[in-house]
Design an enzyme around this catalytic site. Structure first.
Site, mmCIF file in Angstrom:
data_model
loop_
_atom_site.group_PDB
_atom_site.id
_atom_site.type_symbol
_atom_site.label_atom_id
_atom_site.label_comp_id
_atom_site.label_asym_id
_atom_site.label_seq_id
_atom_site.Cartn_x
_atom_site.Cartn_y
_atom_site.Cartn_z
ATOM 1 N N GLY A 1 0.843 -1.207 0.000
ATOM 2 C CA GLY A 1 0.000 0.000 0.000
ATOM 3 C C GLY A 1 0.871 1.247 0.000
ATOM 4 O O GLY A 1 0.693 2.155 -0.823
ATOM 5 N N HIS A 2 1.836 1.266 0.924
ATOM 6 C CA HIS A 2 2.779 2.389 0.962
ATOM 7 C C HIS A 2 3.545 2.473 -0.369
ATOM 8 O O HIS A 2 3.746 3.549 -0.921
ATOM 9 C CB HIS A 2 3.812 2.198 2.074
ATOM 10 C CG HIS A 2 3.230 2.118 3.453
ATOM 11 N ND1 HIS A 2 3.293 0.973 4.216
ATOM 12 C CD2 HIS A 2 2.593 3.040 4.207
ATOM 13 C CE1 HIS A 2 2.723 1.212 5.384
ATOM 14 N NE2 HIS A 2 2.287 2.442 5.414
ATOM 15 N N GLY B 1 -3.190 7.585 1.138
ATOM 16 C CA GLY B 1 -4.001 6.466 0.674
ATOM 17 C C GLY B 1 -5.470 6.654 1.025
ATOM 18 O O GLY B 1 -5.796 7.171 2.097
#
Ligand code: AMP
Length: 281
Positions: free
Chosen positions: A24-25, A135
């Site tokens: 995700g990062h 995000g």
């Protein structure tokens, strides 16, 4: 580095994180890398956004492997300050985004968004990026920061990016490591509940109460899950809606055992005059 880049009219990018990096990062980094040079990542487990009974002390920390991942991803500089650097002894200035800070995540985690807004403001001031990437996994946080940047005339563009998921739908999170195998299995219920809501919306259901029932019904079938909130909210104000008629979130916060997970489905109209919806899960 940043000053020189600015003098050369280059686009400076910042990806703020709390470390324990996952895909995700890295998806934020990859997008930022395409758009910015230099690209700066930060790792700071911000004590001010954790409540007294939350997991600050045991939050996963993996500095060595994180640095390696950032280097491989092409990050130009890593900013990983000590808490005393960010909050010296005489620190006493906080950012409060009124309204948005008190709802949902803010209600469940008092003081959380004050800590988030304050640290992000500091990171933006220190790094002075043209673009900062967040995000949509933390949808309310992304909205709060966008709002803060607008209210305070910040010179950084706030970019929000899609949620990255495991193959079975679980949203990637540094906190997923807390889950034991049975809980890891149970944790897919968040995604399943959002999928069920998406199906109802795709069938034409727009009544928020009905959609909330679908969320709750799916979540309650999972014995390891305990719902903190499950709401259908307006995508700007994060206030509950009666009907889905413009951009909305289905938002979840669910305890799986002792681990609190969040997830969401973002829904928007295909075009301003269309009844058809586009789903972002
Ligand atoms: P954190 O380290 O949890 O503070 O997250 C740093 C940034 O990564 C925040 O902007 C998060 O929203 C984002 N992020 C965390 N998990 C995901 C995910 N599964 N997909 C996309 N972005 C994420």
């Amino acid at each position: 580095m940043a000053r020189q880049a600015r003098a050369e009219s280059r686009i400076i990018g910042l990806v703020p994180t709390m470390g324990a990096l996952h895909e995700g990062h890295l998806s934020l980094i990859a997008q930022a890398k395409k758009e910015c040079s230099p690209l700066i990542a930060s790792i700071f487990v911000n004590p001010k956004q954790f409540g007294p009974n939350e997991d600050f002390a045991k939050y996963p920390r993996a500095f060595e492997s994180d640095s390696e991942k950032l280097k491989l991803a092409g990050v130009d500089a890593l900013f990983a300050p000590e808490a005393a650097e960010i909050y010296p002894k005489d620190f006493s200035t906080y950012i409060q985004v009124e309204g948005l800070s008190e709802r949902l995540e803010g209600r469940s985690r008092p003081g959380h968004f004050r800590g988030v807004a304050t640290v992000v403001m500091k990171l933006l001031q220190i790094v002075q990026p043209h673009r900062a990437y967040f995000g949509r996994k933390d949808a309310q946080q992304a909205r709060l920061i966008t709002h803060m940047a607008h209210d305070l005339n910040l010179d950084s563009e706030i970019v929000t990016r899609p949620i990255v998921r495991e193959p079975d739908g679980l949203a990637l999170s540094s906190r997923n490591v807390y889950l034991n195998p049975a809980e890891r299995q149970a944790a897919t219920v968040l995604h399943r509940a959002l999928e069920a809501t998406k199906s109802e919306l795709a069938r034409g259901v727009r009544d928020a109460l009905r959609l909330k029932e679908i969320l709750q019904h799916t979540l309650h079938k999972e014995s390891l899950a305990s719902v903190d909130y499950a709401e259908i909210v307006d995508a700007d104000s994060f206030e509950p809606v009666v009907r889905v008629s413009k951009a909305c979130y289905a938002l979840l916060a669910v305890f799986i055992g002792k681990t609190r997970l969040i997830d969401n489905l973002y829904v928007e109209s295909k075009s301003p005059d269309s009844d058809e919806l586009v789903f972002h899960l």
